[in-house]
Design a protein around this motif. Structure first.
Motif, PDB file in Angstrom:
ATOM      1  N   LEU A   1      42.976  81.916  39.530  1.00 20.32           N
ATOM      2  CA  LEU A   1      41.836  82.547  38.864  1.00 20.32           C
ATOM      3  C   LEU A   1      42.102  82.702  37.367  1.00 20.32           C
ATOM      4  O   LEU A   1      41.220  82.432  36.532  1.00 20.32           O
ATOM      5  CB  LEU A   1      41.563  83.918  39.493  1.00 20.32           C
ATOM      6  CG  LEU A   1      40.484  84.771  38.829  1.00 20.32           C
ATOM      7  CD1 LEU A   1      39.133  84.063  38.880  1.00 20.32           C
ATOM      8  CD2 LEU A   1      40.388  86.143  39.498  1.00 20.32           C
ATOM      9  N   GLU A   2      43.310  83.103  37.027  1.00 20.54           N
ATOM     10  CA  GLU A   2      43.626  83.325  35.616  1.00 20.54           C
ATOM     11  C   GLU A   2      43.694  82.018  34.838  1.00 20.54           C
ATOM     12  O   GLU A   2      43.378  81.984  33.641  1.00 20.54           O
ATOM     13  CB  GLU A   2      44.930  84.119  35.499  1.00 20.54           C
ATOM     14  CG  GLU A   2      44.772  85.549  36.018  1.00 20.54           C
ATOM     15  CD  GLU A   2      46.000  86.399  35.798  1.00 20.54           C
ATOM     16  OE1 GLU A   2      47.004  85.878  35.273  1.00 20.54           O
ATOM     17  OE2 GLU A   2      45.958  87.581  36.158  1.00 20.54           O
ATOM     18  N   ILE A   3      44.110  80.940  35.494  1.00 21.72           N
ATOM     19  CA  ILE A   3      44.099  79.634  34.820  1.00 21.72           C
ATOM     20  C   ILE A   3      42.659  79.202  34.537  1.00 21.72           C
ATOM     21  O   ILE A   3      42.347  78.686  33.456  1.00 21.72           O
ATOM     22  CB  ILE A   3      44.825  78.562  35.672  1.00 21.72           C
ATOM     23  CG1 ILE A   3      46.312  78.901  35.808  1.00 21.72           C
ATOM     24  CG2 ILE A   3      44.670  77.181  35.039  1.00 21.72           C
ATOM     25  CD1 ILE A   3      47.068  77.978  36.753  1.00 21.72           C
ATOM     26  N   THR A   4      41.763  79.414  35.509  1.00 17.05           N
ATOM     27  CA  THR A   4      40.359  79.049  35.287  1.00 17.05           C
ATOM     28  C   THR A   4      39.759  79.884  34.154  1.00 17.05           C
ATOM     29  O   THR A   4      38.958  79.365  33.350  1.00 17.05           O
ATOM     30  CB  THR A   4      39.531  79.237  36.571  1.00 17.05           C
ATOM     31  OG1 THR A   4      39.631  80.596  37.016  1.00 17.05           O
ATOM     32  CG2 THR A   4      40.020  78.320  37.672  1.00 17.05           C
ATOM     33  N   LEU A   5      40.129  81.165  34.073  1.00 23.67           N
ATOM     34  CA  LEU A   5      39.644  82.006  32.972  1.00 23.67           C
ATOM     35  C   LEU A   5      40.198  81.509  31.639  1.00 23.67           C
ATOM     36  O   LEU A   5      39.513  81.537  30.621  1.00 23.67           O
ATOM     37  CB  LEU A   5      40.056  83.465  33.212  1.00 23.67           C
ATOM     38  CG  LEU A   5      39.347  84.175  34.357  1.00 23.67           C
ATOM     39  CD1 LEU A   5      39.937  85.566  34.579  1.00 23.67           C
ATOM     40  CD2 LEU A   5      37.850  84.284  34.083  1.00 23.67           C
ATOM     41  N   TRP A   6      41.455  81.073  31.654  1.00 20.96           N
ATOM     42  CA  TRP A   6      42.061  80.530  30.424  1.00 20.96           C
ATOM     43  C   TRP A   6      41.282  79.294  29.973  1.00 20.96           C
ATOM     44  O   TRP A   6      41.030  79.128  28.768  1.00 20.96           O
ATOM     45  CB  TRP A   6      43.534  80.175  30.685  1.00 20.96           C
ATOM     46  CG  TRP A   6      44.253  79.647  29.468  1.00 20.96           C
ATOM     47  CD1 TRP A   6      44.931  80.364  28.532  1.00 20.96           C
ATOM     48  CD2 TRP A   6      44.336  78.268  29.056  1.00 20.96           C
ATOM     49  NE1 TRP A   6      45.438  79.540  27.565  1.00 20.96           N
ATOM     50  CE2 TRP A   6      45.097  78.254  27.857  1.00 20.96           C
ATOM     51  CE3 TRP A   6      43.858  77.077  29.564  1.00 20.96           C
ATOM     52  CZ2 TRP A   6      45.377  77.064  27.178  1.00 20.96           C
ATOM     53  CZ3 TRP A   6      44.132  75.884  28.890  1.00 20.96           C
ATOM     54  CH2 TRP A   6      44.892  75.883  27.706  1.00 20.96           C
ATOM     55  N   GLU A   7      40.896  78.458  30.920  1.00 22.14           N
ATOM     56  CA  GLU A   7      40.131  77.256  30.568  1.00 22.14           C
ATOM     57  C   GLU A   7      38.790  77.629  29.938  1.00 22.14           C
ATOM     58  O   GLU A   7      38.351  76.991  28.976  1.00 22.14           O
ATOM     59  CB  GLU A   7      39.909  76.401  31.818  1.00 22.14           C
ATOM     60  CG  GLU A   7      41.179  75.743  32.341  1.00 22.14           C
ATOM     61  CD  GLU A   7      40.933  74.947  33.606  1.00 22.14           C
ATOM     62  OE1 GLU A   7      41.592  73.912  33.801  1.00 22.14           O
ATOM     63  OE2 GLU A   7      40.069  75.367  34.412  1.00 22.14           O
TER      64      GLU A   7
END
Length: 288
Positions: free
Chosen positions: A269-275
């Motif tokens: 989830l946090e990687i998708t938010l970073w993107e």
């Protein structure tokens, strides 16, 4: 000085790659982490870079990221093991630095259904039934003492050595019974820390256990795999030690870990938010 040169060289390498590559950069700890994460990464849009060196691969990743951030380098993300950071209430406030959900990558593997796949492959259904306990709970129950001993060593700066300890000296491979005092003695012997008193370390362990921390934040993944290896020899399996040695089991756990498991993690989830916050840079394969 050598450590500084190492991280600086990696940072410069990434800067040089930027001259011909417009994608994102993902810093990961070690080659096995790279093998794991590259299964979920869009290789055309994201370059994985291994961090390694002293004092640790984690610290190197943090320092490389700091060097790049100071020069306003865009599109770089680092994934590190959480280790004991959550026990220390060390909240991560850096948007380009993401910790694992649990203590480390290996604990994420064992917490997932990948464990059931590996146990089904190497374990004995009859012996597991006779055990009459959940395998994952047994692993945590044993590993929590080792994890807290590691934590005590870190917090109290005891400099205890855990590398190379022989797990079979404090875990009976016939019945998977654990002896905490023998663990303490094995670690003391390996560390040449004979001045430390057994009773003081046991009291410290009991004191930490009262805190009732999340076991997944305390236990070390490599310890869990070592314990599983011993269990699969006789207690819940009938394997030769060489057939279930820890490195092979970790490889089996990585192979058994499915994309669907990773998609349910906080890290995903946090990687998708970073993107979203770093467009047009991408990391994941299926980020829409």
């Amino acid at each position: 000085m050598r450590e500084f040169i190492t991280v600086d060289r990696v940072a410069n390498k990434i800067r040089q790659l930027r001259e011909t590559y417009s994608g994102s950069f993902l810093l990961v700890e070690g080659s096995s982490d790279k093998v794991f994460y590259e299964r979920f990464v869009n290789k055309l849009a994201c370059h994985l870079e291994i961090t390694a060196g002293k004092p640790s691969s984690k610290q190197c990743a943090i320092e490389i990221l700091e060097i790049l951030e100071k020069s306003n380098f865009q599109g770089v993300l680092a994934i590190i093991d959480a280790d004991f950071d959550r026990l220390e209430n060390l909240a991560n406030k850096r948007p380009n630095l993401l910790p694992t959900d649990t203590h480390d990558l290996e604990t994420m593997l064992i917490k997932s259904p990948a464990l059931e796949k590996v146990v089904a492959e190497f374990g004995s259904e009859e012996k597991i039934s006779h055990l009459n306990q959940d395998v994952r709970e047994v692993l945590l129950k044993i590993a929590i003492s080792i994890g807290y001993l590691r934590y005590i060593s870190q917090v109290d700066k005891l400099n205890l050595t855990f590398n190379g300890i022989t797990f079979s000296k404090f875990i009976d491979e016939k019945n998977w019974q654990f002896n905490e005092l023998k663990l303490i003695q094995e670690v003391k012997n390996k560390s040449q820390a004979f001045a430390l008193k057994d009773e003081d370390l046991q009291q410290g362990l009991n004191s930490k256990k009262i805190n009732n921390h999340d076991h997944w934040q305390v236990c070390c993944g490599h310890d869990l795999v070592e314990i599983l290896s011993i269990g699969l020899r006789k207690a819940i399996g009938t394997n030769k030690a060489v057939d279930v040695e820890p490195n092979s089991l970790e490889r089996s756990l990585r192979l058994a870990y499915e994309v669907a498991y990773f998609c349910k993690t906080q890290l995903y989830l946090e990687i998708t938010l970073w993107e979203i916050n770093n467009k047009p840079f991408k990391v994941l394969q299926n980020d829409g």
